[in-house]
Design a protein around this motif. Structure first.
Motif, mmCIF file in Angstrom:
data_model
loop_
_atom_site.group_PDB
_atom_site.id
_atom_site.type_symbol
_atom_site.label_atom_id
_atom_site.label_comp_id
_atom_site.label_asym_id
_atom_site.label_seq_id
_atom_site.Cartn_x
_atom_site.Cartn_y
_atom_site.Cartn_z
ATOM 1 N N UNK A 119 9.584 -2.342 -58.484
ATOM 2 C CA UNK A 119 9.086 -3.515 -57.771
ATOM 3 C C UNK A 119 9.955 -3.861 -56.561
ATOM 4 N N UNK A 120 11.221 -3.509 -56.622
ATOM 5 C CA UNK A 120 12.116 -3.781 -55.488
ATOM 6 C C UNK A 120 12.648 -2.492 -54.868
ATOM 7 N N UNK A 121 12.307 -1.347 -55.468
ATOM 8 C CA UNK A 121 12.729 -0.071 -54.918
ATOM 9 C C UNK A 121 14.227 0.140 -54.962
ATOM 10 N N UNK A 122 14.862 -0.254 -56.071
ATOM 11 C CA UNK A 122 16.310 -0.126 -56.166
ATOM 12 C C UNK A 122 16.728 0.088 -57.617
ATOM 13 N N UNK A 123 17.969 0.535 -57.786
ATOM 14 C CA UNK A 123 18.547 0.732 -59.110
ATOM 15 C C UNK A 123 19.234 -0.545 -59.574
ATOM 16 N N UNK A 133 24.359 -5.250 -60.732
ATOM 17 C CA UNK A 133 24.382 -4.765 -59.357
ATOM 18 C C UNK A 133 23.056 -4.121 -59.028
ATOM 19 N N UNK A 134 22.716 -4.129 -57.752
ATOM 20 C CA UNK A 134 21.488 -3.507 -57.290
ATOM 21 C C UNK A 134 21.809 -2.619 -56.090
ATOM 22 N N UNK A 135 21.307 -1.379 -56.094
ATOM 23 C CA UNK A 135 21.598 -0.458 -54.995
ATOM 24 C C UNK A 135 20.423 0.475 -54.750
ATOM 25 N N UNK A 136 20.312 0.922 -53.519
ATOM 26 C CA UNK A 136 19.250 1.857 -53.135
ATOM 27 C C UNK A 136 19.472 3.228 -53.759
ATOM 28 N N UNK A 359 13.675 8.755 -56.720
ATOM 29 C CA UNK A 359 13.998 7.331 -56.536
ATOM 30 C C UNK A 359 15.459 7.061 -56.170
ATOM 31 N N UNK A 360 16.078 7.986 -55.433
ATOM 32 C CA UNK A 360 17.456 7.759 -55.005
ATOM 33 C C UNK A 360 18.489 8.045 -56.072
ATOM 34 N N UNK A 361 18.152 8.903 -57.045
ATOM 35 C CA UNK A 361 19.089 9.289 -58.096
ATOM 36 C C UNK A 361 19.749 10.616 -57.728
ATOM 37 N N UNK A 362 21.071 10.656 -57.836
ATOM 38 C CA UNK A 362 21.825 11.867 -57.513
ATOM 39 C C UNK A 362 22.845 12.138 -58.623
ATOM 40 N N UNK A 363 23.280 13.391 -58.712
ATOM 41 C CA UNK A 363 24.309 13.755 -59.678
ATOM 42 C C UNK A 363 25.366 14.609 -58.993
ATOM 43 N N UNK A 364 26.598 14.440 -59.421
ATOM 44 C CA UNK A 364 27.711 15.264 -58.945
ATOM 45 C C UNK A 364 28.546 15.664 -60.158
ATOM 46 N N UNK A 365 28.827 16.963 -60.271
ATOM 47 C CA UNK A 365 29.672 17.427 -61.358
ATOM 48 C C UNK A 365 28.945 17.861 -62.609
ATOM 49 N N UNK A 366 27.644 18.121 -62.512
ATOM 50 C CA UNK A 366 26.869 18.583 -63.663
ATOM 51 C C UNK A 366 26.322 20.002 -63.445
#
Length: 406
Positions: A119-123, A133-136, A359-366
């Motif tokens: 609904x707000x396009x954020x995590x 907290x809310x972030x893109x 939806x702006x989800x990323x991973x590092x180290x997997x």
């Protein structure tokens, strides 16, 4: 959080990305983003950066690969460091890395839940204690080794000695003269067994499955470096055959020592399953001399020892050390990672395509490629987020009402 609390809870908008984890992966992601002008808030549940390296690794640990394969983006290791930096030197490098990049993680910030609010396009990221907290963009950098894996063997509770995971093992000094069962034959199991020998302990190492053991160096050159060079010119199967032939010349037939090799070559097996070959730093010599005894899989633990799957019984152990690895903790807090993570918290896609989700989800180290893979992930994530950052207006700090459905 009940309905009334959810309706009254407000979330603080965080410009840029929220990064969960302040280990090498999280620091690399934050540094790469900052270099491109994208702000990032790094959340770390513990009280220090690189917590796993600092508190869950044994004292004698050194990097298994040459430092050039383990440095993070934007800051090479100092020439003063040896080829294989020690645990203490690597921690100093991490501190220096964070300082030079201007990264100040929020320590004691434990993420209880992160979910995407369409609904707000954020995590929406909920922390222990109630802060929201809310972030893109959300970058998961808690890694593949967040929680120790402790298997349940029948009879474990009746064992009369000490039982510990390698995350609590620091040195063999406290086991001097004692008989110790080490469960696991990966790099940790091999090195803990070697460390125990150096303090006069008598380790027996459990080998449950097949394992590739390679010399750390051949002809004074890194075996890993040789493999990387050969892969530029030859197919994986051929490189595997060359490595195994060379390993046989250097180490001999490891099968005669109770260390049977898989049918699939070491590099191909790593690509298919993520299982890393063991790089020998002296353990095999102690197995050959009889200082380290190799035993089969454990069927059950007895009061003084263990009964093995082949029917043999090992007795009079003073301690059991579980070198059984670690697991991801992602499933316990990430609620919308289904396109990236399995139920076990491992990546669905293989390297190098496992760093981005929806939806702006990323991973590092997997990526199951160690520090080298984490560096590659961090660079890819930073480039991708930066492209989006340039296309949208820089958000100002604001407060939003959290949707009750999250």
């Amino acid at each position: 959080m009940d309905k009334e609390q959810a309706e009254g809870r407000r979330a603080t908008w965080v410009p840029g990305a929220v990064i969960v984890g302040a280990g090498p992966s999280g620091l690399a992601a934050a540094a790469c983003l900052k270099a491109r002008g994208v702000p990032a808030t790094v959340l770390e549940r513990s009280d220090s950066l690189a917590f796993t390296w600092r508190h869950r690794m044994y004292d004698r640990l050194a990097l298994h690969l040459p430092k050039r394969f383990c440095e993070l983006p934007l800051l090479p290791f100092s020439d003063k460091y040896p080829t294989y930096p020690s645990k203490k030197q690597f921690l100093f490098y991490m501190e220096e890395y964070a300082a030079k990049a201007g990264i100040t993680p929020r320590f004691g910030a434990s993420v209880e839940e992160a979910a995407f609010d369409a609904s707000v396009g954020a995590w929406i990221v909920r922390l222990a204690g109630g802060e929201v907290l809310m972030a893109k963009w959300l970058v998961v950098a808690t890694g593949e080794n967040a929680e120790p894996h402790i298997p349940e063997f029948p009879g474990m509770s009746q064992f009369g000695g000490r039982v510990m995971h390698t995350c609590d093992y620091k040195s063999g000094e406290e086991f001097a003269g004692k008989k110790v069962l080490v469960v696991g034959c990966g790099n940790s199991g091999m090195e803990v067994s070697l460390d125990l020998c150096r303090y006069g302990a008598k380790p027996s190492m459990v080998v449950r499955n097949t394992v590739h053991v390679l010399p750390r160096e051949m002809l004074r050159l890194s075996t890993f470096g040789i493999a990387m060079a050969l892969l530029k010119w030859f197919p994986v199967q051929l490189v595997d055959r060359l490595l195994l032939a060379a390993a046989h010349l250097v180490l001999g037939d490891t099968g005669q020592l109770g260390l049977r090799r898989p049918k699939t070559g070491p590099i191909e097996l790593k690509n298919l399953t993520g299982k890393t070959p063991v790089l020998d730093v002296g353990t095999l010599d102690h197995i050959k001399s009889g200082k380290i005894k190799v035993v089969g899989a454990v069927k059950e633990v007895t009061r003084r020892g263990a009964r093995l799957a082949d029917g043999k019984e090992e007795q009079q152990f003073d301690a059991i050390i579980l070198a059984t690895g670690y697991r991801s903790n992602v499933p316990s807090w990430l609620k919308d990672g289904g396109d990236v993570f399995t139920r076990e918290g491992t990546p669905k896609a293989r390297f190098p395509n496992c760093w981005k989700g929806r939806n702006g989800l990323y991973t590092v180290g997997f990526s199951q490629r160690g520090l080298l893979g984490a560096s590659s992930d961090a660079l890819s994530v930073a480039i991708d987020i930066h492209c989006q950052w340039r296309e949208r207006e820089r958000p100002t700090k604001n407060v939003f009402q959290v949707n009750n459905s999250v």
